[in-house]
Scaffold this active site. Structure first.
Site, PDB file in Angstrom:
ATOM      1  CB  CYS A 409      -0.749   0.239   1.477  1.00 49.28           C
ATOM      2  SG  CYS A 409      -0.045  -0.309   2.509  1.00 49.28           S
ATOM      3  CG  HIS A 453      -4.398   0.880   4.139  1.00 53.60           C
ATOM      4  ND1 HIS A 453      -4.013  -0.384   3.406  1.00 53.60           N
ATOM      5  CD2 HIS A 453      -5.150   1.144   3.722  1.00 53.60           C
ATOM      6  CE1 HIS A 453      -4.086   0.036   1.991  1.00 53.60           C
ATOM      7  NE2 HIS A 453      -5.613   0.532   2.413  1.00 53.60           N
ATOM      8  CG  ASP A 469      -6.997   2.377   0.002  1.00 54.60           C
ATOM      9  OD1 ASP A 469      -5.239   2.283  -0.290  1.00 54.60           O
ATOM     10  OD2 ASP A 469      -7.431   1.818   0.706  1.00 54.60           O
TER      11      ASP A 469
END
Length: 660
Positions: A409, A453, A469
């Site tokens: 991520c 994250h 995201d």
């Protein structure tokens, strides 16, 4: 017989057990050479006890101290002052063992042992550790009991039984004190974890930093919702904003630090709000985690302009707070200085990525929404999501976008913000956690390090800050599935927590883990952070708080405990008659029928001599009774064999006494 001040064999055994139990919990918090010192001192003292070595001379003990002090200095040169203090106390505790000979030496060692046992809670406050320290305290008290016992008292396990009974009697009063008395803050404070390494996000993020956290199953924080629980895809736990890029890593800027206490202005929203309680583990950072976006925060926290929560001091101990959050975004504020900060890029570097952003901007006619759509669609082509991405050197953004195209991520968030800023769109990286495991047993939610994250926020005209995201475009299951299910087949997942990895897919082990987590959460909430719940609990129990009710709550259990203790002592005094004295008294009662009862102040031997003169046929038995009694009472020979000999002689004498 040994002098009373000299330690007995049983005392030495219990003393060594005590020392081993006291130093064991400090593993990982003190240098390993201290355990080597423990083996040396314990081994030497055992050899002294067996007569194979003498006590070390004073100069040798001084030399040992002279070696240990510099070793402590270098071991804790960059570490915790408190850890160094505890280690120094441990070193003195162990060296004292080399001169442990008399009662006063043992008392010094045992009193230090009590202090060290309590010091363990500075480093570990878990339920297993609390139970272990309770057992350690029982053993220390048992050892203290043996210090005052003679060599003739040979029952090895009696001290531990007596010590356990003392602690059981103290439990009711301890519970009352725990419930009633307020937690008084210390007169001074120390930083218990200074120099200690903490798991979790830091104030910078380089490629691979977030993915390394997936190796750990350590708890980041726990949450209890008061009502509805958001679905998994909405559980974005905001922590820190990374707004400065140096070509390699993203960092929290100095401007953000200077605006640390500048409050955020949020647009009023009509979406559902979530109220919840957080118990956060130590991080050594000032930020606190909250569900995006926090609306109402406690007085000791501040909601900053970047929507993060901050405290005045770094979090060095477990903390508890309540938050209200709404999932809808909204803020119209973006000053000129903030706009420049969220457009910052290095003057050079990553030329291919800069050109890609310009090409997209030209192709979309400077339309922000089309540019973002083009960016997100780009990641759906040849990119893949992995916990073990290849290393990046030099122009890391270019390498990721045009060569490796495999990342975690942090890679996707960093590359997205770079492209957005290159196109003149304010954007920033948000670090935190996504997801959370809901415990079906108690309804609490646990967020662990492997759920760390990174996502992004972009400033859109007319809409303000909006969350995006990019990872969800590459691997939508990352925000929809539990991390255990998603990463379970990855070799690097939970690589540093093999027991947690073993529970994956095992229903029985998972159920056991849920039960332990529920118990542990209750422990942290009601014991370690009890001051936050004490007032409400007392109000529910008493129906309101007053001085009279508090006094009654304190006095009634105390009176009950004292009554039970008094009854136990009185009943024990009546029943605990010495069998030897009972035997002598029984024999004296029958002799009284002949007018030969034992006189006041008359010894058993004189009494036996007088009886033998009047009744010669009792001479052998009565003298044997007197001889055994003297061995038991005055020669220190209280063995079972001598007692049995006395009982048999008394029975024979009793049977031969004529009735008149």
């Amino acid at each position: 017989m040994k002098p009373l001040c000299q330690l007995t064999r049983n005392t030495m055994i219990w003393m060594i057990v005590t020392i081993l139990m006291v130093i064991l919990p400090f593993a990982g918090h003190i240098p390993s050479w201290i355990y080597a010192l423990a083996l040396l001192t314990i081994g030497w003292r055992l050899m002294v006890h067996r007569g194979r070595l003498d006590f070390p001379p004073g100069w040798l003990r001084l030399m040992l101290v002279a070696v240990c002090l510099p070793a402590l200095f270098f071991s804790f040169k960059q570490g915790s002052t408190l850890g160094a203090t505890v280690a120094l106390l441990l070193v003195g505790f162990l060296i004292k063992l080399l001169e442990l000979y008399q009662r006063r030496d043992a008392l010094v060692v045992l009193f230090i042992a009590y202090i060290l046992a309590a010091s363990v809670f500075l480093f570990n406050q878990s339920i297993p550790m609390a139970l272990y320290i309770l057992l350690t305290l029982i053993v220390i008290t048992a050892t203290l009991n043996t210090v005052y016992r003679s060599e003739q008292e040979s029952n090895f396990w009696h001290p531990i039984k007596r010590s356990a009974l003392l602690y059981m009697q103290a439990i009711p009063l301890m519970l009352v004190m725990f419930l009633i008395f307020p937690r008084i803050p210390p007169l001074w404070s120390v930083d218990p974890d200074a120099g200690q390494a903490f798991s979790g996000l830091s104030d910078s993020m380089a490629p691979g930093d977030v993915s390394r956290l997936t190796r750990s199953a350590e708890i980041a924080f726990r949450v209890t919702f008061e009502g509805a629980v958001p679905v998994a895809s909405q559980r974005y736990w905001r922590g820190v904003i990374y707004d400065q890029f140096d070509g390699r890593s993203w960092r929290r800027s100095e401007q953000a630090e200077s605006q640390f206490f500048a409050k955020a202005a949020l647009r009023q929203t009509q979406t559902e709000r979530y109220r919840y309680q957080v118990i956060m583990e130590p991080t050594a950072q000032r930020w606190r985690y909250a569900l995006d976006l926090p609306q109402q925060v406690p007085a000791n926290l501040v909601r900053n302009r970047d929507f993060t929560l901050s405290a005045a001091e770094p979090l060095m101990q477990r903390s508890q707070y309540r938050i209200t959050s709404a999932l809808d975004y909204g803020s119209w504020l973006l000053s000129e200085s903030e706009s420049q900060r969220y457009l910052q890029l290095p003057a050079s570097g990553n030329p291919r990525s800069r050109k890609l952003a310009r090409d997209w901007l030209q192709a979309t006619a400077d339309d922000q929404f089309k540019f973002i759509s083009r960016l997100l669609q780009h990641f759906t082509r040849r990119f893949s999501y992995t916990l073990e991405p290849p290393g990046l050197q030099g122009d890391s953004i270019d390498q990721f976008l045009f060569q490796t195209q495999r990342g975690f991520c942090g890679h996707y968030a960093g590359a997205s913000v770079f492209l957005l800023r290159a196109a003149g769109i304010p954007a920033r990286v948000v670090g935190g956690y996504q997801g959370g495991e809901l415990n079906p047993l108690d309804g609490s939610m646990t967020i662990r390090q492997y759920e760390a994250h990174a996502w992004i926020e972009v400033w859109l005209k007319g809409q303000g800050w909006q969350r995006l995201d990019p990872t969800a475009m590459v691997a939508p299951e990352r925000v929809e599935q539990p991390a255990q299910q998603l990463f379970g087949t990855e070799s690097g997942f939970l690589a540093d927590a093999l027991l947690a990895r073993a529970s994956l897919g095992n229903r029985w082990l998972q159920q056991m883990r849920w039960q332990y987590d529920a118990l542990n959460y209750g422990w942290h909430r009601w014991v370690l952070n009890f001051e936050n719940e004490q007032l409400n609990l007392l109000e529910r129990l008493l129906g309101g708080i007053s001085v009279l009710k508090m006094l009654m709550l304190l006095m009634i259990p105390a009176v009950i405990v004292l009554l039970l203790l008094s009854y136990s002592l009185l009943s024990g005094r009546r029943s605990a008659v010495d069998p030897v004295e009972r035997c002598i008294a029984r024999l004296n009662c029958k002799l009284a029928r002949l007018g030969l009862q034992r006189g006041c102040g008359e010894t058993v031997t004189d009494h036996a001599r007088r009886v033998a003169e009047v009744v010669p046929e009792l001479a052998v038995e009565i003298h044997e009774v007197a001889a055994c009694y003297e061995q038991i009472r005055y020669a220190g020979n209280a063995s079972e064999q001598v007692k049995k000999q006395l009982y048999k002689a008394a029975d024979r004498c009793y049977a031969q006494i004529p009735l008149r």
